[in-house]
Write a protein that holds these residues in place. Sequence first.
Motif, PDB file in Angstrom:
ATOM      1  N   VAL A  53       0.829  -1.215   0.000  1.00 24.80           N
ATOM      2  CA  VAL A  53       0.000   0.000   0.000  1.00 24.80           C
ATOM      3  C   VAL A  53       0.861   1.262   0.000  1.00 24.80           C
ATOM      4  O   VAL A  53       0.460   2.300  -0.545  1.00 24.80           O
ATOM      5  CB  VAL A  53      -1.016  -0.029   1.168  1.00 24.80           C
ATOM      6  CG1 VAL A  53      -0.329   0.167   2.500  1.00 24.80           C
ATOM      7  CG2 VAL A  53      -2.121   0.991   0.970  1.00 24.80           C
ATOM      8  N   VAL A  54       2.054   1.174   0.577  1.00 17.16           N
ATOM      9  CA  VAL A  54       2.948   2.347   0.601  1.00 17.16           C
ATOM     10  C   VAL A  54       3.401   2.686  -0.822  1.00 17.16           C
ATOM     11  O   VAL A  54       3.398   3.855  -1.241  1.00 17.16           O
ATOM     12  CB  VAL A  54       4.170   2.089   1.524  1.00 17.16           C
ATOM     13  CG1 VAL A  54       5.143   3.255   1.475  1.00 17.16           C
ATOM     14  CG2 VAL A  54       3.708   1.837   2.953  1.00 17.16           C
ATOM     15  N   ALA A  55       3.771   1.638  -1.575  1.00 15.35           N
ATOM     16  CA  ALA A  55       4.182   1.847  -2.967  1.00 15.35           C
ATOM     17  C   ALA A  55       3.003   2.386  -3.786  1.00 15.35           C
ATOM     18  O   ALA A  55       3.168   3.306  -4.600  1.00 15.35           O
ATOM     19  CB  ALA A  55       4.684   0.533  -3.568  1.00 15.35           C
ATOM     20  N   ALA A  56       1.798   1.830  -3.554  1.00 16.65           N
ATOM     21  CA  ALA A  56       0.615   2.303  -4.277  1.00 16.65           C
ATOM     22  C   ALA A  56       0.367   3.778  -3.980  1.00 16.65           C
ATOM     23  O   ALA A  56       0.094   4.580  -4.875  1.00 16.65           O
ATOM     24  CB  ALA A  56      -0.608   1.472  -3.896  1.00 16.65           C
ATOM     25  N   SER A  81      -7.731   1.191  -1.391  1.00 23.20           N
ATOM     26  CA  SER A  81      -8.303   0.089  -0.613  1.00 23.20           C
ATOM     27  C   SER A  81      -7.730  -1.233  -1.087  1.00 23.20           C
ATOM     28  O   SER A  81      -7.608  -1.478  -2.282  1.00 23.20           O
ATOM     29  CB  SER A  81      -9.824   0.042  -0.788  1.00 23.20           C
ATOM     30  OG  SER A  81     -10.380   1.332  -0.716  1.00 23.20           O
ATOM     31  N   ASP A  82      -7.412  -2.057  -0.124  1.00 21.57           N
ATOM     32  CA  ASP A  82      -7.015  -3.442  -0.396  1.00 21.57           C
ATOM     33  C   ASP A  82      -8.280  -4.287  -0.286  1.00 21.57           C
ATOM     34  O   ASP A  82      -8.781  -4.512   0.818  1.00 21.57           O
ATOM     35  CB  ASP A  82      -5.957  -3.856   0.637  1.00 21.57           C
ATOM     36  CG  ASP A  82      -5.658  -5.346   0.555  1.00 21.57           C
ATOM     37  OD1 ASP A  82      -5.957  -5.957  -0.469  1.00 21.57           O
ATOM     38  OD2 ASP A  82      -5.115  -5.877   1.548  1.00 21.57           O
ATOM     39  N   VAL A  83      -8.819  -4.693  -1.426  1.00 23.52           N
ATOM     40  CA  VAL A  83     -10.090  -5.401  -1.429  1.00 23.52           C
ATOM     41  C   VAL A  83      -9.850  -6.860  -1.793  1.00 23.52           C
ATOM     42  O   VAL A  83      -9.257  -7.158  -2.823  1.00 23.52           O
ATOM     43  CB  VAL A  83     -11.064  -4.776  -2.444  1.00 23.52           C
ATOM     44  CG1 VAL A  83     -12.379  -5.533  -2.440  1.00 23.52           C
ATOM     45  CG2 VAL A  83     -11.286  -3.320  -2.118  1.00 23.52           C
ATOM     46  N   ALA A  84     -10.284  -7.755  -0.942  1.00 20.99           N
ATOM     47  CA  ALA A  84     -10.125  -9.178  -1.226  1.00 20.99           C
ATOM     48  C   ALA A  84     -11.255  -9.949  -0.574  1.00 20.99           C
ATOM     49  O   ALA A  84     -11.795  -9.529   0.458  1.00 20.99           O
ATOM     50  CB  ALA A  84      -8.789  -9.681  -0.693  1.00 20.99           C
TER      51      ALA A  84
END
Lengths: 87, 87
Positions: A53-56, A81-84
Amino acid sequence: MRFDVQVEITPREGISDPEGQTIERALPILGFGGVSRVRTGKLITFEIDADDVVAARTIVDDMCERFLSNPVIEDAFARISDVAAVG
Amino acid sequence: MRFDVQVEITPREGISDPEGQTIERALPILGFGGVSRVRTGKLITFEIDADDVVAARTIVDDMCERFLSNPVIEDAFARISDVAAVG
């Protein structure tokens, strides 16, 4: 990893927003009273592949500043958002 | 009571989104890879005076359907928030 990104781009405080002003003037004529402070903006959603998420966040902030918004007159706000599926 | 409202208007699934397509094509050329499913939309924020959140929801849904969006080609999503200082 793949992240969902939602970028909101709005005119900065003090920058004129003719579309918002037009909507605000039109609403009472159409029977919708009690509406104030109408502001319009742009919404851009996409998916991005990044290591974490930091790179994103780094990539998305750079994209907003250099390409998706005009920082002189616009504010950009990005929700990553990290959606899974679970289980 | 006064409520903060944020309306997101996006092209329906299957409706072409030329602005999103242009952004998606341009990003790799500008050095931003790994971005997919770019969609653009409109953001409208305002304040509304209503008796309660149910009344606000009724008015906002009606506004979205009749004025702020074109339901044939666009989806509208409205977030209504009761914002007040605490204490």
